[in-house]
Design an enzyme around this catalytic site. Structure first.
Site, PDB file in Angstrom:
ATOM      1  N   LYS A 191     -10.646 -10.011  -3.736  1.00 25.96           N
ATOM      2  CA  LYS A 191     -11.991  -9.423  -3.751  1.00 25.96           C
ATOM      3  C   LYS A 191     -11.955  -7.907  -3.860  1.00 25.96           C
ATOM      4  O   LYS A 191     -12.938  -7.283  -4.201  1.00 25.96           O
ATOM      5  CB  LYS A 191     -12.803  -9.860  -2.527  1.00 25.96           C
ATOM      6  CG  LYS A 191     -12.138  -9.657  -1.207  1.00 25.96           C
ATOM      7  CD  LYS A 191     -12.785 -10.498  -0.125  1.00 25.96           C
ATOM      8  CE  LYS A 191     -11.857 -10.545   1.074  1.00 25.96           C
ATOM      9  NZ  LYS A 191     -11.878 -11.770   1.805  1.00 25.96           N
ATOM     10  N   LYS A 206       0.846  -1.209   0.000  1.00 28.97           N
ATOM     11  CA  LYS A 206       0.000   0.000   0.000  1.00 28.97           C
ATOM     12  C   LYS A 206       0.872   1.247   0.000  1.00 28.97           C
ATOM     13  O   LYS A 206       0.600   2.203  -0.714  1.00 28.97           O
ATOM     14  CB  LYS A 206      -0.897  -0.002   1.247  1.00 28.97           C
ATOM     15  CG  LYS A 206      -2.333  -0.319   0.882  1.00 28.97           C
ATOM     16  CD  LYS A 206      -3.272   0.160   1.964  1.00 28.97           C
ATOM     17  CE  LYS A 206      -4.542  -0.564   1.827  1.00 28.97           C
ATOM     18  NZ  LYS A 206      -5.661  -0.315   1.367  1.00 28.97           N
ATOM     19  N   LYS A 222      -2.420 -11.795  -7.303  1.00 31.12           N
ATOM     20  CA  LYS A 222      -3.347 -12.669  -6.576  1.00 31.12           C
ATOM     21  C   LYS A 222      -4.800 -12.349  -6.945  1.00 31.12           C
ATOM     22  O   LYS A 222      -5.133 -11.172  -7.109  1.00 31.12           O
ATOM     23  CB  LYS A 222      -3.125 -12.423  -5.078  1.00 31.12           C
ATOM     24  CG  LYS A 222      -3.820 -13.388  -4.172  1.00 31.12           C
ATOM     25  CD  LYS A 222      -3.691 -12.947  -2.723  1.00 31.12           C
ATOM     26  CE  LYS A 222      -4.479 -11.689  -2.451  1.00 31.12           C
ATOM     27  NZ  LYS A 222      -4.918 -11.482  -1.073  1.00 31.12           N
TER      28      LYS A 222
END
Ligand code: TYM
Length: 329
Positions: free
Chosen positions: A196, A111, A193
């Site tokens: 969601k 991040k 990856k």
């Protein structure tokens, strides 16, 4: 009986990655272990969630837990925020974790490297809440996908430090990573990856995707120009990912699949993978509908939380005594 614990953070709809890397493992293990599975709803708050959407995701997640075969008679199933001791131990553990350790967490570094300015302090200390989720139940094993291994390792370090400082308090848990499917990759970018929180929706299969939508996503998955179905994650990341998905769902080994699809084009192979995924989703979704119609979710969560509170409150009390937070020394 050995104890296992794990959880999923419902910050969106559950994905095929969650199913292969985690959920189906939980279901398998509940046969032979005392299984504790929760919904990590506090963890979702590390990034802003629309309240209505979050509430719907929570409901879908618990229904999907049951649809996948988690059995409330065998496993303790509950919502994280229903057991307040998690958050309380989380704060205590954050006071036994160094910022240097949190700075090394891959999710935080990722991040940071993307220059995200809106990172919350909750996101930064999230691994210490996860450590509390785990240590408060003294599990022997924590089944997780590859991406969560680092957090379980931090949990071990924190537990060892705490035990050394204050005397034996926590069992040191071992992460359990599935042999096949510990890292399902995005269909549209197989170097990343499947996630969601992925913006590129077509790279991610959701467990509640309409089966035909999922089929389309598989059929348009990124592959390569080699034209041979073989397992080579470096040069053929897309095909290797599809082999992994097929193998995880069909339980046919990857070498056997490679033999089976020898000399065939990618089209045929993708169709076979799509068939496996469609079979899984159709089955899960019909169970999910039945479960919703039974109106049992609140009851399942309430009885799970009751059992979990007994264990968690006892451990928190012990910890509070060890560190001198009580006056009964
Ligand atoms: P979360 O919600 O990101 O993921 C839940 C589980 O699914 C696995 N997983 C995957 N496995 C294979 N391929 C993928 N593409 C994939 N995506 C996700 C994850 O590895 C994980 O096992 N911090 C945790 C939730 C949590 C937790 C805990 C887990 C909170 N407290 C205590 C275990 C124990 C998380 O965000 O997982």
């Amino acid at each position: 009986m050995k104890r296992m614990l794990s959880g999923i953070k419902p910050s969106g709809q559950l994905t095929l990655g969650n199913y292969i890397g985690a959920l189906r493992e939980f279901v398998k293990y509940q046969e032979d272990y005392e299984m504790i599975v929760f919904i990590a709803n506090l963890h979702t708050l590390t990034v802003y969630q629309d309240p209505k959407e979050l509430s719907k995701n929570l409901k879908d997640t618990i229904a999907l837990y049951l649809a996948c075969g988690l059995d409330p008679k065998r496993s303790t199933i509950f919502m994280q925020s229903d057991v307040m001791a998690h958050a309380q131990l989380g704060f205590i553990l954050s006071c036994n974790t160094y910022m240097g350790e949190l700075n090394r967490m891959t999710q935080y570094k990722d991040k940071l490297s993307k220059g995200e300015e809106s990172m919350t302090s909750g996101f930064y200390v999230y691994p210490t809440l996860m450590a509390a989720d785990i240590l408060i139940y003294d599990p022997d094993f924590v089944p997780v996908g590859e991406d969560q291994k680092q957090h379980v390792e931090l949990t071990r370090d924190v537990a060892i430090r705490f035990n050394n400082r204050y005397g034996e308090s926590f069992k040191i848990p071992t992460p359990l990573i599935p042999k096949v499917g510990s890292r399902i990759m995005s269909l549209s970018d197989p170097t990343k990856k499947m996630s969601k929180s992925d913006e590129a929706d077509k790279g991610c299969i959701y467990l509640l995707d309409k089966p035909e939508v999922a089929r389309k996503k598989i059929m348009s998955a990124v592959t390569d120009l080699v034209g041979v179905v073989q397992f080579d994650p470096i040069n053929q990341a897309g095909i290797s990912n599809l082999l992994t998905i097929h193998s995880a769902l069909s339980k046919v080994s990857i070498p056997d699949l490679v033999k089976q699809f020898e000399g065939q084009g990618y089209g045929n192979f993708k169709k076979a993978v799509a068939d496996e995924v469609v079979k899984l989703l159709s089955d899960l979704q019909s169970k999910y509908e039945v479960i919703l119609s039974q109106h049992i979710l609140e009851e399942v969560l309430e009885s799970g939380a009751k059992k979990a509170r007994i264990m968690a409150d006892a451990k928190l009390k012990l910890v509070e005594q060890k560190i001198g937070l009580t006056i009964d020394q």
